[in-house]
Design a protein around this motif. Structure first.
Motif: not given
Ligand SMILES: C[S@@+](CC[C@H](N)C(=O)[O-])C[C@H]1O[C@@H](n2cnc3c(N)ncnc32)[C@H](O)[C@@H]1O
Length: 246
Positions: A57-61, A124-132, A149-158
């Motif tokens: 899963r990826a999020l583009d903000v 929620p926290d830790n939702s995405f494998d990558a956030v751009t 916020e981008m860091v918050r919603v990234s999964k660990p390792g994201g």
């Protein structure tokens, strides 16, 4: 110097929203003209660094008209694009409906575009494998809060990947480039979009943004690992990369 669309205070979001409503229809054309089409290459580089694949899963903000979200989706990932401008999202949605898989080996999921605020991501926290984010952080009332916020919603390792205008380390190149942003970019805005102020905003907002070196410092403060800067065109554009610790 101030600008009709730049306001440092509480009015920031409303003015930025007005700006993108005003230029949405010509936004893609102007990007192509001003960067000689190179912005597409830089956005593909962001998608490469995000390194998502199928079942990720990826999020583009601040997704705007959807370039980065679509580039991410072409890797097979499930992508969400978020923006607060209805005008920009409308274009993103219509482009997404026309998109198809570029490769037979990949199942293409059209990105889902949602309206929301980059400063308060509705996930929620830790939702995405990558956030751009591309050309987005600079527009926020607090770019630090947006990055947080981008860091918050990234999964660990994201992977967290930021593309924006940069500040070239070479003094001469920086002067030439800032003159380009001050003179030719607003001129193109006037000629092709009927709006010089909207494009004069780029330089105004960049003056208040620490660009690649400040963003890298903040990424380290947020405890991201493997933080690095990819300077493009001598640092006139730049990508910041970091990984959320496992
Ligand atoms: C310069 S455009 C970038 C669009 C796209 N990422 C690209 O690279 O072409 C900036 C986008 O950020 C959006 N934006 C600005 N502030 C925002 C906020 N607080 N929340 C969500 N979107 C925002 C604007 O509506 C606009 O679409």
């Amino acid at each position: 110097m101030s600008n009709a669309f730049y306001s440092p205070g509480d009015q920031r979001a409303a003015k930025v929203n007005d700006l993108f409503t005003a230029i949405a229809r010509r936004y893609d054309l102007l990007n192509d003209l001003q960067s000689f089409g190179l912005h597409r290459r830089w956005k593909n580089r962001v998608a490469e660094l995000a390194a998502v694949g199928s079942s990720q899963r990826a999020l583009d903000v601040c997704c705007g008209t959807g370039d980065i979200a679509l580039a991410l989706a072409h890797s097979g990932a499930e992508v969400t694009g978020l923006d607060f401008s209805q005008a920009m999202l409308k274009i993103a949605n219509s482009r997404s409906q026309k998109s198809e898989a570029r490769s037979q080996n990949i199942v293409f999921h059209a990105p889902v575009f949602v309206q929301g605020d980059a400063m308060q991501l509705p996930f929620p926290d830790n939702s995405f494998d990558a956030v751009t984010v591309g050309y987005g952080l600079r527009n926020l009332a607090s770019w630090e809060a947006g990055l947080g916020e981008m860091v918050r919603v990234s999964k660990p390792g994201g992977r967290v990947v930021v593309l924006d205008f940069g500040k070239p380390p070479n003094r001469l190149w920086r002067v030439i480039y800032f003159l380009h942003l001050k003179i030719s970019v607003p001129l193109m805005g006037r000629l092709f979009c009927g709006n010089a102020d909207a494009y004069a905003y780029i330089l105004e907002s960049l003056k208040h943004y620490p660009a690649q070196y400040g963003v890298a410092e903040k990424m380290r403060e947020l405890k991201l690992s493997n933080v690095r800067i990819v300077n493009l065109v001598g640092g006139a554009m730049a990508i910041n990369y970091g990984e959320k610790p496992v």
